[in-house]
Design a protein around this motif. Structure first.
Motif, PDB file in Angstrom:
ATOM      1  N   THR A   1       9.007   4.611 -48.818  1.00  0.00           N
ATOM      2  CA  THR A   1      10.043   5.259 -48.200  1.00  0.00           C
ATOM      3  C   THR A   1      11.281   4.060 -48.135  1.00  0.00           C
ATOM      4  OG1 THR A   1       8.661   6.953 -47.097  1.00  0.00           O
ATOM      5  CG2 THR A   1      11.053   6.571 -46.164  1.00  0.00           C
TER       6      THR A   1
ATOM      7  N   SER B   1      11.287  10.315 -56.561  1.00  0.00           N
ATOM      8  CA  SER B   1      12.532  10.304 -55.920  1.00  0.00           C
ATOM      9  C   SER B   1      13.088   8.903 -55.930  1.00  0.00           C
ATOM     10  CB  SER B   1      12.457  10.585 -54.371  1.00  0.00           C
ATOM     11  OG  SER B   1      12.021  12.130 -54.308  1.00  0.00           O
TER      12      SER B   1
ATOM     13  N   THR C   1      15.643  15.009 -53.031  1.00  0.00           N
ATOM     14  CA  THR C   1      14.962  14.018 -52.340  1.00  0.00           C
ATOM     15  C   THR C   1      15.146  14.269 -50.861  1.00  0.00           C
ATOM     16  OG1 THR C   1      16.084  12.346 -53.875  1.00  0.00           O
ATOM     17  CG2 THR C   1      15.718  11.668 -51.737  1.00  0.00           C
ATOM     18  N   GLU C   2      16.009  15.162 -50.183  1.00  0.00           N
ATOM     19  CA  GLU C   2      15.754  15.564 -48.977  1.00  0.00           C
ATOM     20  C   GLU C   2      14.651  16.541 -48.615  1.00  0.00           C
ATOM     21  OE1 GLU C   2      18.593  18.321 -46.479  1.00  0.00           O
ATOM     22  OE2 GLU C   2      19.672  17.216 -47.528  1.00  0.00           O
TER      23      GLU C   2
ATOM     24  N   MET D   1      19.973  14.621 -54.745  1.00  0.00           N
ATOM     25  CA  MET D   1      20.077  14.513 -53.209  1.00  0.00           C
ATOM     26  C   MET D   1      19.351  15.781 -52.773  1.00  0.00           C
ATOM     27  SD  MET D   1      20.714  11.637 -52.582  1.00  0.00           S
ATOM     28  CE  MET D   1      21.057  10.222 -54.024  1.00  0.00           C
ATOM     29  N   ASP D   2      19.396  16.920 -53.136  1.00  0.00           N
ATOM     30  CA  ASP D   2      18.570  18.092 -52.566  1.00  0.00           C
ATOM     31  C   ASP D   2      17.149  17.733 -52.730  1.00  0.00           C
ATOM     32  OD1 ASP D   2      21.146  19.151 -51.986  1.00  0.00           O
ATOM     33  OD2 ASP D   2      21.125  20.610 -53.453  1.00  0.00           O
TER      34      ASP D   2
ATOM     35  N   LEU E   1      11.511  13.855 -48.513  1.00  0.00           N
ATOM     36  CA  LEU E   1      11.634  13.142 -47.194  1.00  0.00           C
ATOM     37  C   LEU E   1      11.174  14.010 -46.051  1.00  0.00           C
ATOM     38  CD1 LEU E   1      14.684  11.094 -47.937  1.00  0.00           C
ATOM     39  CD2 LEU E   1      12.403  10.145 -47.557  1.00  0.00           C
ATOM     40  N   GLU E   2      11.604  15.199 -46.043  1.00  0.00           N
ATOM     41  CA  GLU E   2      11.095  16.115 -44.880  1.00  0.00           C
ATOM     42  C   GLU E   2       9.726  16.356 -44.886  1.00  0.00           C
ATOM     43  OE1 GLU E   2      13.655  19.668 -45.548  1.00  0.00           O
ATOM     44  OE2 GLU E   2      15.132  19.011 -44.263  1.00  0.00           O
TER      45      GLU E   2
ATOM     46  N   LYS F   1      22.136  12.534 -44.611  1.00  0.00           N
ATOM     47  CA  LYS F   1      20.796  13.365 -44.374  1.00  0.00           C
ATOM     48  C   LYS F   1      19.694  12.579 -44.704  1.00  0.00           C
ATOM     49  CE  LYS F   1      18.530  17.536 -42.836  1.00  0.00           C
ATOM     50  NZ  LYS F   1      18.308  18.911 -42.785  1.00  0.00           N
ATOM     51  N   PRO F   2      19.571  12.438 -46.307  1.00  0.00           N
ATOM     52  CA  PRO F   2      18.456  11.952 -46.592  1.00  0.00           C
ATOM     53  C   PRO F   2      18.223  10.525 -46.037  1.00  0.00           C
ATOM     54  CG  PRO F   2      19.643  12.714 -48.437  1.00  0.00           C
ATOM     55  CD  PRO F   2      20.314  12.953 -47.181  1.00  0.00           C
TER      56      PRO F   2
ATOM     57  N   LEU G   1      19.080   4.603 -51.506  1.00  0.00           N
ATOM     58  CA  LEU G   1      20.134   5.446 -50.897  1.00  0.00           C
ATOM     59  C   LEU G   1      21.279   4.773 -50.614  1.00  0.00           C
ATOM     60  CD1 LEU G   1      17.635   8.108 -49.448  1.00  0.00           C
ATOM     61  CD2 LEU G   1      19.089   8.567 -51.345  1.00  0.00           C
TER      62      LEU G   1
END
Length: 637
Positions: A41, A110, A68-69, A65-66, A72-73, A12-13, A48
């Motif tokens: 990004t 990140s 980073t996600e 990762m949590d 990015l959102e 997802k990331p 990533l």
């Protein structure tokens, strides 16, 4: 630790990062700022993808990762607003001042986090990287990320780096309990155990030390047992370097002390036998078995028996000091035994070349196989270790056996069926301070179990057993010496627990214990009183004989003083006095010591009769004493 499982959380990331890059090209507002977000990004997306090709350390990977996600959102939401078309959409699109600057900082963080994750997971083997530092995400929990760093180094680092990482975890585990909990929760036990098996000696020592320090509560020990600590420790105790074996033995003691349920698991992995082997090395001859010499056996026959079979009862001696050790009542049997030891020692040199062939050539069955396996536990080369290492090994082996034996009948049976009792007796006399203390504590725990287990008591401490006699001799020697040291209390307790094993003719035990009641304070007096109570209580078959022996040794007057002024020993002294008065109520010594007066006084002290058992004992003793002493008092006039 590291595997394909974490790669699923990268999907997802990466998708989010690609979407941010695509939408950044479609923006109509804040074009320059969006290009800056796009550049950062793209850099994050490249990292990533690199992470997806690596073997990541799972615990920090999920955390990073949590985070980073989420970043990015937020970036996608911000770029989406800049894609607005039409005048009205542009008018109502509100982007706070500084939003792009804040987003760029978050993306940089990140990038730093993912970069750290890749390096900590893959690059620790390169010594040129040195200390990786902490990622931006670690600002709120620096210790957690430091622990992750050290655990990852133990997995992928060089041999020297692994040793340093283990030493760092030792320091953290020593600092406080929370750090120790974190090391376990973050999967640090597995890498530590691998280091114990595969590292250099220094790294193995540090890893074993860390495991011992982590064993602070039952839950932590349980997790380490599930991780396989017992099998790893058994392998080291069989094949490792002596310094590492000593540290492992210490760690075994720590695990067993903080979670007794692991005792049986260690026993299943033959740890008891291996520890006894270390205890026996250069303490008693390696394949000795216990012989029971008859009273009429000559010294010549002992020598011939020593030549003809495996050496029996081969306790080493230090020349004249051993022969000068004396006991009450002359103790001729002890002098005879010392003489036998000297003769056996004089023949050891000629038999040393035969010991191996005797051991392998003796008809065997299970006992023979056990001895053969004992000889295979990395004995080769141990004789060249320095004396300090050998002494520390014995001390830690004794400590481990102490905690493994505590409250466990099966393990105590296993220990007493080996040569361990004889080893403890020798080490109590000749060992260094720590070895002597741990041996005394181990004997105390074994005796405590034997007190409650008649089968163990009869098999391990039968009066005809040379090993049991040697143990009692050493316990008694320390009690007779009566020095204010750490050995005295465990030896007193052990003798008390063995009270049911002594015959009525064994008169040398009571006197030294009674002498401890005179002009002493604290635990020594209390434990001596409790030990004597086990001799005089109704449950002891020879309680009348022992009660008389306590009176004959002058115990009545000491107990009277303790009941009045004994502080810690006041209640135990009252209980013992009640037993003696109940069993020997017609004793003139009790009348002269005015024991009846003491009991009447005690009966009026509310705090002394709070316990119903004490009250009942006191009532019975007072009743018996009133009858007999009132009759005898008429004879005095």
């Amino acid at each position: 630790m590291m595997g394909d499982g974490v790669k699923q959380i990268l999907t997802k990331p990466i998708q989010l990062a690609d979407q941010v890059t695509k939408w950044a090209d479609e923006t109509h507002l804040f074009k320059q700022e969006c290009m800056e977000v796009k550049a950062k990004t793209e850099r994050l997306a490249a990292l990533l993808r690199q992470a997806a090709r690596a073997e990541l350390y799972e615990r920090p990977a999920r955390r990073i990762m949590d985070d980073t996600e989420q970043v990015l959102e937020k970036a996608l939401s911000l770029v989406s607003k800049c894609r607005a078309r039409g005048l009205m959409k542009r008018v109502f699109t509100i982007i706070p001042p500084g939003a792009f600057r804040k987003m760029c900082i978050q993306l940089d963080n990140s990038v730093g986090d993912v970069s750290w994750l890749i390096r900590v997971s893959t690059a620790a083997a390169d010594d040129d990287f040195g200390h990786l530092g902490l990622p931006p995400i670690a600002q709120n929990e620096p210790i957690l990320f430091l622990i992750w760093d050290q655990i990852a180094t133990m997995i992928t680092g060089s041999l020297d780096a692994r040793a340093d990482a283990a030493a760092s975890l030792v320091s953290l585990a020593r600092d406080n309990d929370r750090y120790g909990k974190l090391i376990i929760e973050e999967d640090g036990v597995g890498p530590l155990l691998r280091l114990v098996k595969e590292g250099r000696v220094e790294a193995q020592e540090n890893a074993a030390l860390a495991i011992g320090l982590l064993a602070r509560d039952p839950e932590s020990v349980e997790q380490m047992v599930l991780a396989g600590v017992c099998s790893v420790f058994a392998k080291v105790l069989k094949e490792g370097a002596m310094k590492v074996q000593a540290m492992v033995a210490w760690a075994v003691a720590e695990l067993a002390a903080n979670h007794p349920k692991c005792q049986d698991v260690f026993a299943q992995h033959n740890v008891i036998r291996l520890l006894v082997s270390h205890l026996a090395f250069e303490t008693v001859q390696e394949h000795s078995k216990y012989a029971i010499p008859s009273k009429g056996m000559s010294i010549h026959s002992v020598v011939m028996a020593n030549h003809a079979a495996v050496d029996h009862n081969s306790m080493p001696v230090d020349g004249p000091e051993q022969s000068q050790m004396q006991h009450p009542c002359g103790n001729q049997s002890q002098n005879s035994k010392n003489q036998m030891h000297k003769v056996i020692q004089s023949t050891m040199a000629t038999n040393s070349s035969k010991t191996q062939s005797n051991a392998t050539g003796t008809a065997g069955g299970p006992k023979h196989q056990q001895n053969a396996s004992l000889n295979g536990t990395s004995i080769k080369g141990r004789e060249f270790e320095d004396p300090a290492t050998k002494a520390y090994m014995k001390a830690m082996a004794a400590k481990a056996l102490w905690h493994l034996a505590k409250g466990n009948s099966a393990i105590c049976k296993s220990i007493t069926e080996s040569k361990a009792l004889l080893c403890f007796a020798v080490l109590l006399e000749k060992g260094a301070d720590e070895v002597r203390y741990n041996s005394a504590m181990a004997l105390m725990e074994i005796c405590r179990v034997a007190e409650q287990d008649p089968d163990l008591r009869r098999s391990a401490f039968k009066p005809t057993s040379p090993a049991a006699r040697a143990v009692v001799d050493q316990l008694l020697r320390i009690v007779e010496k009566a020095e204010y040291d750490d050995l005295l209390v465990p030896c007193i307790v052990a003798l008390g627990c063995l009270s049911r094993t002594f015959r009525a003719t064994e008169t040398r035990i009571i006197g030294p214990l009674v002498r401890l009641l005179d002009e002493r304070e604290g635990m020594d007096v209390k434990e001596a009183t409790v030990a004597l109570t086990k001799f005089a209580c109704t449950e002891n078959y020879l309680h009348v004989d022992h009660s008389k022996a306590i009176i004959d040794a002058g115990g009545a007057k000491h107990l009277v003083q303790l009941v009045y002024f004994g502080e810690q020993a006041q209640i135990p002294a009252l209980i013992l006095l009640c037993y003696i008065a109940t069993h020997v109520p017609d004793s003139e010594a009790l009348a002269q010591a005015e024991v009846l007066t003491v009991l009447e006084w005690s009966y009026k002290q509310a705090y002394m009769v709070q316990d119903r058992t004490v009250e009942n004992l006191l009532h019975e003793a007072k009743t018996r004493l009133e009858l007999y002493q009132s009759r005898s008092s008429r004879g005095y006039h």
